[in-house]
Design a protein around this motif. Structure first.
Motif, short mmCIF file in Angstrom:
data_model
loop_
_atom_site.label_atom_id
_atom_site.label_comp_id
_atom_site.label_asym_id
_atom_site.label_seq_id
_atom_site.Cartn_x
_atom_site.Cartn_y
_atom_site.Cartn_z
N HIS A 168 0.83 -1.21 0.00
CA HIS A 168 0.00 0.00 0.00
C HIS A 168 0.86 1.26 0.00
CE1 HIS A 168 -3.08 2.90 0.93
NE2 HIS A 168 -2.43 3.24 2.02
N ASN A 169 1.98 1.24 0.71
CA ASN A 169 2.87 2.41 0.73
C ASN A 169 3.44 2.70 -0.65
OD1 ASN A 169 2.48 2.80 3.45
ND2 ASN A 169 4.31 1.69 4.04
N PRO A 188 -0.32 3.46 -3.47
CA PRO A 188 -1.44 3.99 -2.68
C PRO A 188 -2.70 4.17 -3.53
CG PRO A 188 0.11 5.72 -3.21
CD PRO A 188 0.72 4.45 -3.71
N ASN A 209 -9.00 -0.07 0.20
CA ASN A 209 -8.48 1.30 0.32
C ASN A 209 -9.45 2.24 1.02
OD1 ASN A 209 -6.36 3.22 -0.27
ND2 ASN A 209 -7.84 4.15 -1.67
#
Length: 142
Positions: A107-108, A111, A134
């Motif tokens: 996710h980093n 995003p 998300n």
């Protein structure tokens, strides 16, 4: 033009032609190795590409390098699916925690996406799917 200048230009052109010839030949061989055909079922798993995008390839490489041997292989598809083959050193009760860490790192790097992390046993059988939403920032395990 002097003989020396003419000789230097010919030499430079020859070297450039050789470099382009060998670079193209090596690039073609690499692509053929990374994209095994269906007629080669015994191609080693490690020869598959880590990602179908440049950023996916980089993230897959990073996962392998930073896992300290816990992950034997990894791949990223479409920048929203991460597959990871764990080593036999990972205990069954650690798989969910490892999947969560991978989902957070994924996710980093990618995003604003719903993400899927697929965890595979050393024999490449799917053992866990972690889906990161998300909107809610929650991970659902299957």
């Amino acid at each position: 033009m002097s003989f020396l200048q003419h000789g230097r230009k010919v030499f430079t052109a020859l070297v450039l032609a050789l470099v382009l010839t060998f670079t193209t030949a090596c690039g073609t061989a690499t692509q053929a190795r990374q994209s095994p055909s269906a007629t080669q079922p015994n191609v080693a798993y490690s020869q598959l590409e880590r990602g179908n995008t440049t950023s996916g390839q980089s993230f897959g490489d990073w996962v392998i390098q930073t896992s300290h041997g816990l992950i034997r292989d990894a791949y990223v598809r479409d920048n929203d699916k991460l597959g990871a083959v764990i080593s036999s050193d990972v205990r069954p009760n650690e798989v969910r925690t490892l999947a969560r860490s991978l989902a957070q790192g994924f996710h980093n790097n990618f995003p604003n996406r719903n993400l899927t992390v697929l965890m595979y046993a050393p024999d490449k059988q799917l053992i866990l799917t972690a889906k990161y939403d998300n909107q809610s920032h929650q991970i659902e395990y299957q």
